[in-house]
Write a protein that holds these residues in place. Structure first.
Motif, PDB file in Angstrom:
ATOM      1  N   LYS A 177       0.816  -1.213   0.000  1.00  0.00           N
ATOM      2  CA  LYS A 177       0.000   0.000   0.000  1.00  0.00           C
ATOM      3  C   LYS A 177       0.853   1.267   0.000  1.00  0.00           C
ATOM      4  CE  LYS A 177      -3.479  -2.678   2.442  1.00  0.00           C
ATOM      5  NZ  LYS A 177      -4.246  -2.889   3.691  1.00  0.00           N
ATOM      6  N   GLY A 178       2.084   1.122  -0.499  1.00  0.00           N
ATOM      7  CA  GLY A 178       2.939   2.285  -0.670  1.00  0.00           C
ATOM      8  C   GLY A 178       3.732   2.699   0.552  1.00  0.00           C
ATOM      9  N   ILE A 179       3.787   1.866   1.576  1.00  0.00           N
ATOM     10  CA  ILE A 179       4.462   2.233   2.818  1.00  0.00           C
ATOM     11  C   ILE A 179       5.621   1.284   3.093  1.00  0.00           C
ATOM     12  CG2 ILE A 179       4.178   2.610   5.305  1.00  0.00           C
ATOM     13  CD1 ILE A 179       1.207   3.094   4.728  1.00  0.00           C
ATOM     14  N   ASN A 180       6.766   1.844   3.432  1.00  0.00           N
ATOM     15  CA  ASN A 180       7.948   1.071   3.816  1.00  0.00           C
ATOM     16  C   ASN A 180       8.126   1.124   5.325  1.00  0.00           C
ATOM     17  OD1 ASN A 180       8.518   2.369   1.011  1.00  0.00           O
ATOM     18  ND2 ASN A 180       9.852   0.573   1.087  1.00  0.00           N
ATOM     19  N   VAL A 181       8.338  -0.026   5.941  1.00  0.00           N
ATOM     20  CA  VAL A 181       8.575  -0.101   7.383  1.00  0.00           C
ATOM     21  C   VAL A 181       9.853  -0.895   7.610  1.00  0.00           C
ATOM     22  CG1 VAL A 181       7.633  -0.741   9.630  1.00  0.00           C
ATOM     23  CG2 VAL A 181       6.072  -0.117   7.760  1.00  0.00           C
ATOM     24  N   ASN A 182      10.836  -0.277   8.265  1.00  0.00           N
ATOM     25  CA  ASN A 182      12.126  -0.906   8.502  1.00  0.00           C
ATOM     26  C   ASN A 182      12.696  -0.411   9.822  1.00  0.00           C
ATOM     27  OD1 ASN A 182      12.780  -2.333   5.787  1.00  0.00           O
ATOM     28  ND2 ASN A 182      12.150  -0.271   5.154  1.00  0.00           N
ATOM     29  N   SER A 183      13.866  -0.942  10.189  1.00  0.00           N
ATOM     30  CA  SER A 183      14.538  -0.442  11.384  1.00  0.00           C
ATOM     31  C   SER A 183      16.039  -0.410  11.168  1.00  0.00           C
ATOM     32  CB  SER A 183      14.211  -1.317  12.607  1.00  0.00           C
ATOM     33  OG  SER A 183      15.048  -2.458  12.671  1.00  0.00           O
ATOM     34  N   VAL A 184      16.710   0.366  12.008  1.00  0.00           N
ATOM     35  CA  VAL A 184      18.161   0.256  12.139  1.00  0.00           C
ATOM     36  C   VAL A 184      18.433  -0.439  13.463  1.00  0.00           C
ATOM     37  CG1 VAL A 184      18.713   2.259  10.723  1.00  0.00           C
ATOM     38  CG2 VAL A 184      18.383   2.565  13.180  1.00  0.00           C
ATOM     39  N   ALA A 185      19.490  -1.233  13.507  1.00  0.00           N
ATOM     40  CA  ALA A 185      19.828  -2.004  14.703  1.00  0.00           C
ATOM     41  C   ALA A 185      21.294  -1.755  15.056  1.00  0.00           C
ATOM     42  CB  ALA A 185      19.575  -3.491  14.462  1.00  0.00           C
ATOM     43  N   PRO A 186      21.564  -0.660  15.770  1.00  0.00           N
ATOM     44  CA  PRO A 186      22.957  -0.341  16.113  1.00  0.00           C
ATOM     45  C   PRO A 186      23.506  -1.267  17.199  1.00  0.00           C
ATOM     46  CG  PRO A 186      21.491   1.578  16.320  1.00  0.00           C
ATOM     47  CD  PRO A 186      20.631   0.359  16.238  1.00  0.00           C
ATOM     48  N   THR A 187      24.833  -1.346  17.233  1.00  0.00           N
ATOM     49  CA  THR A 187      25.502  -1.934  18.390  1.00  0.00           C
ATOM     50  C   THR A 187      25.527  -0.832  19.461  1.00  0.00           C
ATOM     51  OG1 THR A 187      27.633  -1.345  17.393  1.00  0.00           O
ATOM     52  CG2 THR A 187      26.844  -3.584  17.053  1.00  0.00           C
ATOM     53  N   ILE A 188      26.666  -0.456  19.960  1.00  0.00           N
ATOM     54  CA  ILE A 188      26.740   0.624  20.950  1.00  0.00           C
ATOM     55  C   ILE A 188      26.843   1.956  20.223  1.00  0.00           C
ATOM     56  CG2 ILE A 188      28.036   1.586  22.886  1.00  0.00           C
ATOM     57  CD1 ILE A 188      29.013  -1.233  23.502  1.00  0.00           C
ATOM     58  N   MET A 189      25.971   2.887  20.566  1.00  0.00           N
ATOM     59  CA  MET A 189      26.008   4.209  19.969  1.00  0.00           C
ATOM     60  C   MET A 189      27.062   5.064  20.682  1.00  0.00           C
ATOM     61  SD  MET A 189      23.677   4.291  17.577  1.00  0.00           S
ATOM     62  CE  MET A 189      23.689   6.058  17.362  1.00  0.00           C
ATOM     63  N   ASP A 190      27.755   5.880  19.917  1.00  0.00           N
ATOM     64  CA  ASP A 190      28.750   6.783  20.490  1.00  0.00           C
ATOM     65  C   ASP A 190      28.029   8.058  20.945  1.00  0.00           C
ATOM     66  OD1 ASP A 190      30.946   8.161  21.292  1.00  0.00           O
ATOM     67  OD2 ASP A 190      32.027   8.028  19.394  1.00  0.00           O
ATOM     68  N   THR A 191      27.554   8.028  22.171  1.00  0.00           N
ATOM     69  CA  THR A 191      26.830   9.153  22.748  1.00  0.00           C
ATOM     70  C   THR A 191      27.531   9.622  24.016  1.00  0.00           C
ATOM     71  OG1 THR A 191      25.416   7.786  24.158  1.00  0.00           O
ATOM     72  CG2 THR A 191      24.662   8.171  21.893  1.00  0.00           C
ATOM     73  N   PRO A 192      27.287  10.856  24.459  1.00  0.00           N
ATOM     74  CA  PRO A 192      27.885  11.314  25.719  1.00  0.00           C
ATOM     75  C   PRO A 192      27.531  10.414  26.901  1.00  0.00           C
ATOM     76  CG  PRO A 192      27.031  13.183  24.483  1.00  0.00           C
ATOM     77  CD  PRO A 192      26.593  11.946  23.738  1.00  0.00           C
ATOM     78  N   ALA A 193      26.284   9.920  26.936  1.00  0.00           N
ATOM     79  CA  ALA A 193      25.879   9.062  28.051  1.00  0.00           C
ATOM     80  C   ALA A 193      26.663   7.760  28.062  1.00  0.00           C
ATOM     81  CB  ALA A 193      24.384   8.774  27.967  1.00  0.00           C
ATOM     82  N   ASN A 194      26.862   7.148  26.896  1.00  0.00           N
ATOM     83  CA  ASN A 194      27.615   5.896  26.840  1.00  0.00           C
ATOM     84  C   ASN A 194      29.091   6.123  27.152  1.00  0.00           C
ATOM     85  OD1 ASN A 194      25.469   4.204  26.303  1.00  0.00           O
ATOM     86  ND2 ASN A 194      25.679   4.351  24.087  1.00  0.00           N
ATOM     87  N   ARG A 195      29.633   7.240  26.712  1.00  0.00           N
ATOM     88  CA  ARG A 195      31.031   7.545  27.053  1.00  0.00           C
ATOM     89  C   ARG A 195      31.198   7.724  28.560  1.00  0.00           C
ATOM     90  NH1 ARG A 195      34.693  10.507  22.850  1.00  0.00           N
ATOM     91  NH2 ARG A 195      33.956   9.605  20.884  1.00  0.00           N
ATOM     92  N   GLN A 196      30.210   8.342  29.189  1.00  0.00           N
ATOM     93  CA  GLN A 196      30.281   8.554  30.629  1.00  0.00           C
ATOM     94  C   GLN A 196      30.143   7.245  31.406  1.00  0.00           C
ATOM     95  OE1 GLN A 196      27.389  11.331  32.116  1.00  0.00           O
ATOM     96  NE2 GLN A 196      28.226  11.347  34.183  1.00  0.00           N
ATOM     97  N   SER A 197      29.246   6.377  30.932  1.00  0.00           N
ATOM     98  CA  SER A 197      29.006   5.131  31.665  1.00  0.00           C
ATOM     99  C   SER A 197      30.061   4.069  31.378  1.00  0.00           C
ATOM    100  CB  SER A 197      27.625   4.576  31.311  1.00  0.00           C
ATOM    101  OG  SER A 197      27.552   4.219  29.943  1.00  0.00           O
ATOM    102  N   MET A 198      30.784   4.200  30.261  1.00  0.00           N
ATOM    103  CA  MET A 198      31.826   3.231  29.898  1.00  0.00           C
ATOM    104  C   MET A 198      33.103   3.968  29.528  1.00  0.00           C
ATOM    105  SD  MET A 198      29.523   0.525  27.649  1.00  0.00           S
ATOM    106  CE  MET A 198      28.519   1.780  26.828  1.00  0.00           C
TER     107      MET A 198
END
Length: 236
Positions: A177-198
């Motif tokens: 019906k003309g609609i695309n549904v998908n996802s992205v599946a990252p490993t660990i994102m490089d974010t400030p929160a992840n840098r702080q926690s790891m």
């Protein structure tokens, strides 16, 4: 109209987070009209001041796990932003620590509501209008850990796996019906929160938010017109 034109209407949930901001900037650079959703309006205003805090854009506080909240948000977005061509569902949650034999119902419900049911509530609000037009794109943010269970991460992994099954099911329901549904599946994102926690982690395989945003942009583009029900894995 080609869906990659700069007049596209884009909804982004979890817009105030690190990835949400990167996705918003990607589509701002295209000249799109943005409806940016997060839990707190003050945080949205702070993050997007001078960039997307005035017409034709809209900042909106809403609960992505609530059918009622998302239905109200969709009405306000339609009245202010107009037609929505793309929904990018970034909002979600992460918890770890409890083993399966000690898993609390509260932790289970939090992860399922934030990561799985939220996709249902968000798509309920926007997919019907896409079906009426016969066009639209939906991109969810899953995780590489949806592939298998991990110690002390059962509820999170299960909820992201449930999200992927919902993406696949919705894709089967609307792909003709003309609609695309998908996802992205990252490993660990490089974010400030992840840098702080790891702080001592090797970040060489982490996924920069700008790279994830470009991948989402691809799935939201005409170049991905033949891509249905897929989970684009990002990172090693």
């Amino acid at each position: 109209m080609n869906s990659t034109t700069t007049s596209r209407g884009i909804v982004i949930t979890g817009a105030a987070g690190a990835l949400g901001q990167a996705v918003a900037q990607h589509f701002l650079d295209e000249g799109a009209r943005l409806a940016l959703i997060d839990q707190g309006l003050d945080r949205l205003r702070q993050v997007f001041q001078g960039r997307a805090d005035a017409a034709p854009h809209l900042l909106l506080a809403a609960d992505v796990s609530s059918d009622e909240s998302m239905a109200d948000a969709a009405q306000r977005i339609e009245a202010s932003v107009g037609r929505i061509d793309v929904v990018v569902h970034v909002a979600g949650g992460f918890e770890m620590g409890e083993p399966v034999h000690g898993l609390s119902r509260a932790a289970w419900d939090r992860m399922m509501n934030l990561n799985a049911w939220s996709f249902v509530a968000v798509t309920k609000a926007f997919v019907p209008a896409m079906l009426e037009r016969g066009a639209g794109k939906v991109v969810a943010v899953s995780a590489r850990s949806a592939e298998r269970g991990l110690a002390q991460m059962a509820a999170y992994c299960a909820s992201k796996s449930a999200l992927q099954r919902l993406v696949e099911a919705l894709s089967q329901e609307v792909r003709g019906k003309g609609i695309n549904v998908n996802s992205v599946a990252p490993t660990i994102m490089d974010t400030p929160a992840n840098r702080q926690s790891m702080p001592d982690a090797d970040r060489s395989a982490w996924v920069p938010t700008a790279v994830a945003a470009r991948s989402i942009g691809y799935l939201a583009s005409d170049a991905a017109a033949a891509v249905h029900g897929q989970h684009l894995v990002l990172g090693a």
